[in-house]
Design a protein around this motif. Structure first.
Motif, PDB file in Angstrom:
ATOM      1  N   ASN A 120      -4.323   1.591  -4.808  1.00 14.61           N
ATOM      2  CA  ASN A 120      -3.621   1.080  -3.626  1.00 14.61           C
ATOM      3  C   ASN A 120      -2.974   2.201  -2.807  1.00 14.61           C
ATOM      4  OD1 ASN A 120      -1.655   1.564  -5.606  1.00 14.61           O
ATOM      5  ND2 ASN A 120      -0.276  -0.002  -4.793  1.00 14.61           N
ATOM      6  N   LEU A 121      -3.485   3.416  -2.983  1.00 14.95           N
ATOM      7  CA  LEU A 121      -3.031   4.563  -2.186  1.00 14.95           C
ATOM      8  C   LEU A 121      -3.906   4.677  -0.947  1.00 14.95           C
ATOM      9  CD1 LEU A 121      -1.095   7.192  -2.373  1.00 14.95           C
ATOM     10  CD2 LEU A 121      -3.248   8.367  -2.888  1.00 14.95           C
ATOM     11  N   ARG A 171      -6.980  10.650   4.051  1.00 14.39           N
ATOM     12  CA  ARG A 171      -7.041   9.197   3.871  1.00 14.39           C
ATOM     13  C   ARG A 171      -8.290   8.816   3.086  1.00 14.39           C
ATOM     14  NH1 ARG A 171      -8.655   8.318  10.111  1.00 14.39           N
ATOM     15  NH2 ARG A 171     -10.918   8.519   9.871  1.00 14.39           N
ATOM     16  N   ARG A 172      -8.171   7.696   2.369  1.00 15.21           N
ATOM     17  CA  ARG A 172      -9.310   7.136   1.646  1.00 15.21           C
ATOM     18  C   ARG A 172     -10.093   6.232   2.584  1.00 15.21           C
ATOM     19  NH1 ARG A 172      -7.037   4.916  -2.753  1.00 15.21           N
ATOM     20  NH2 ARG A 172      -7.939   6.213  -4.388  1.00 15.21           N
ATOM     21  N   LYS A 222       0.846  -1.183   0.000  1.00 14.28           N
ATOM     22  CA  LYS A 222       0.000   0.000   0.000  1.00 14.28           C
ATOM     23  C   LYS A 222       0.888   1.242   0.000  1.00 14.28           C
ATOM     24  CE  LYS A 222      -3.744  -2.463   0.353  1.00 14.28           C
ATOM     25  NZ  LYS A 222      -4.648  -2.629  -0.819  1.00 14.28           N
ATOM     26  N   LEU A 223       0.429   2.276  -0.668  1.00  9.67           N
ATOM     27  CA  LEU A 223       1.221   3.488  -0.810  1.00  9.67           C
ATOM     28  C   LEU A 223       0.676   4.631   0.043  1.00  9.67           C
ATOM     29  CD1 LEU A 223       1.725   3.544  -4.685  1.00  9.67           C
ATOM     30  CD2 LEU A 223       3.182   2.481  -2.951  1.00  9.67           C
ATOM     31  N   LEU A 224       1.605   5.373   0.620  1.00  8.58           N
ATOM     32  CA  LEU A 224       1.325   6.670   1.211  1.00  8.58           C
ATOM     33  C   LEU A 224       2.236   7.654   0.495  1.00  8.58           C
ATOM     34  CD1 LEU A 224       1.266   5.776   5.007  1.00  8.58           C
ATOM     35  CD2 LEU A 224      -0.680   6.649   3.699  1.00  8.58           C
ATOM     36  N   ALA A 225       1.754   8.856   0.269  1.00  7.54           N
ATOM     37  CA  ALA A 225       2.579   9.879  -0.372  1.00  7.54           C
ATOM     38  C   ALA A 225       2.719  11.062   0.583  1.00  7.54           C
ATOM     39  CB  ALA A 225       1.936  10.339  -1.679  1.00  7.54           C
ATOM     40  N   PHE A 261      -2.433  10.523   1.772  1.00  9.29           N
ATOM     41  CA  PHE A 261      -1.211  11.294   1.645  1.00  9.29           C
ATOM     42  C   PHE A 261      -1.069  12.328   2.752  1.00  9.29           C
ATOM     43  CE2 PHE A 261      -4.424  12.640  -1.401  1.00  9.29           C
ATOM     44  CZ  PHE A 261      -4.557  14.009  -1.192  1.00  9.29           C
ATOM     45  N   ILE A 265      -3.244  11.206  -8.249  1.00  5.99           N
ATOM     46  CA  ILE A 265      -2.815  10.304  -7.176  1.00  5.99           C
ATOM     47  C   ILE A 265      -4.000   9.791  -6.368  1.00  5.99           C
ATOM     48  CG2 ILE A 265      -0.511  11.319  -7.023  1.00  5.99           C
ATOM     49  CD1 ILE A 265      -1.370  12.685  -4.448  1.00  5.99           C
ATOM     50  N   ILE A 305      -5.262   6.459  -7.636  1.00  6.37           N
ATOM     51  CA  ILE A 305      -4.455   5.249  -7.461  1.00  6.37           C
ATOM     52  C   ILE A 305      -5.134   4.356  -6.430  1.00  6.37           C
ATOM     53  CG2 ILE A 305      -2.219   4.346  -6.707  1.00  6.37           C
ATOM     54  CD1 ILE A 305      -0.993   7.019  -7.643  1.00  6.37           C
TER      55      ILE A 305
END
Length: 290
Positions: free
Chosen positions: A86-87, A121-122, A33-36, A90, A81, A84
Motif C-alpha cells: 500500500n505504498l 512512484r509505483r 495509502k502510504l507515502l514516505a 516515496f 519499503i 510494501i
C-alpha cells in the motif's frame, strides 16, 4: 547533487509554508495509502507539514511519513519499503538522491539530466518511475506570477545542486537561453554544457553575472540568507521588464527581493518555490492537479 541549505525538502520555520494537521485530519485506517520521505537525518524535514494538509484537501486517503534510512542500511531498507503493497511511492532527500537511481525502472527527462531523483512512484504494472522535482518549484513560482519559462532568457546565479535542478527544469519547460554564473567557473561551465547536451533547444552557457539581455534573474545561491542580508551577486540595473526569483527560504524578503520590488520587478521568493514543488510532487503521485 550535494546537500545544501537550499534543499527544498528542508523548510525553515517562518517561511509561512508549514501547515497544521489535526488528529481528525490525520485519521488513518486500513485503506490508507502510504507515502514516505526517506533521508538521513530526517528530523529536519518539513515535507510532512507541507504535504499532508494538501493530501487532506485533495480528499485522498493517504499520508506522508518520515523514514530515517541510514546510508549503511540503504539497500536493504529501500528494498523493504518498496515491497510494501500500500505504498504509493516515496520522496527522497539528502543523502540518497543519487543512490536511489538504480531502483527506478524508468527515469524522467529532468532526472536523467540532473543525475539524481527525489521522487519515485509505483506504477500499475509494479514498475517504478522516478524523476527530479527540485526545479519544478521554480516553475510553480513563475506560475504564481502568471508567467512561464517558455522562450525566456535566464541568468542563473549558482550551479550547485539546487541550481542544476532548476536549470534542467527550465530547459525542459522551453527556456530559450540559460546563462550560468558561479564563483566556481568550472562548475558553471559543467552545468551549462549539460543543459546544452540534454536540451539542445536551449542555449546553455557560462557567463558573467551581468543582467543585460536577460528577462529572468534567479538566485540559487545561499547569499541573502539570515542572518546575513547580503545582496546576491549580479551586475547592472534592475528594471520592470526583469522578473526576479530568489529561492532563499529565509528571510522571506532578501536584499535582492527588496531591491527588485523597489524597481517594479515581478518577484517571488523561496516560499513560492516550495509551494510549487509540493504541488508538482503530489501531482506526480496522482494527488491534486496534474
Amino acid at each position: 547533487m550535494q546537500r545544501g541549505a537550499l534543499d527544498p525538502e528542508i523548510v525553515w520555520a517562518g517561511t509561512g509554508m508549514m501547515g497544521q494537521v489535526t488528529a481528525e485530519q490525520a485519521r488513518v485506517d486500513g485503506n490508507t495509502k502510504l507515502l514516505a520521505i526517506i533521508g538521513d537525518p530526517i528530523a529536519q524535514v518539513r515535507s510532512p507539514e507541507i504535504y499532508n494538509p494538501r493530501i487532506v484537501k485533495a480528499g485522498v486517503n493517504a499520508i506522508l511519513l518520515p523514514m530515517q534510512i541510514p546510508t549503511e542500511a540503504f539497500d536493504d531498507a529501500v528494498k523493504g519499503i518498496m515491497a510494501i503493497r500500500n505504498l504509493l511511492g516515496f520522496v527522497v532527500t539528502y543523502p540518497h538522491k543519487e543512490r536511489v537511481l538504480p531502483y527506478a525502472d524508468k527515469i524522467g527527462r529532468v532526472g536523467r539530466a540532473v543525475g539524481a531523483i527525489n521522487a519515485m512512484r509505483r506504477e500499475a504494472d509494479g514498475s517504478w518511475t522516478g524523476d527530479m522535482f527540485d526545479g519544478a518549484g521554480l516553475l510553480g513560482a513563475l506560475a504564481s506570477l502568471g508567467q512561464t519559462a517558455a522562450g525566456r532568457r535566464i541568468l542563473l546565479l549558482g550551479a550547485g545542486g539546487a541550481g542544476s535542478a532548476i536549470a534542467m527544469a527550465l530547459a525542459a519547460a522551453g527556456a530559450a537561453e540559460i546563462g550560468v554564473f558561479d564563483l566556481d567557473a568550472s562548475r558553471a561551465s559543467n552545468l551549462a554544457e549539460r543543459v546544452q547536451k540534454h536540451f539542445p533547444g536551449c542555449r546553455g552557457h557560462a557567463c558573467e553575472p551581468d543582467i543585460a539581455g536577460f528577462d529572468l534573474l534567479i538566485n540559487a545561491t545561499p547569499v541573502g540568507m539570515a542572518p546575513a542580508f547580503a545582496l546576491a551577486p549580479f551586475r547592472g540595473e534592475l528594471h520592470a521588464g526583469l522578473t526576479v526569483i530568489d529561492i532563499v527560504p529565509k528571510p522571506e524578503t532578501t536584499a535582492l527581493l527588496a531591491l527588485a520590488r523597489e524597481k517594479g520587478c515581478p518577484a517571488a521568493n523561496g516560499a513560492a518555490m516550495i509551494s510549487g514543488q509540493a504541488d508538482a510532487v503530489l501531482a506526480f503521485f496522482g494527488i491534486g492537479a496534474a
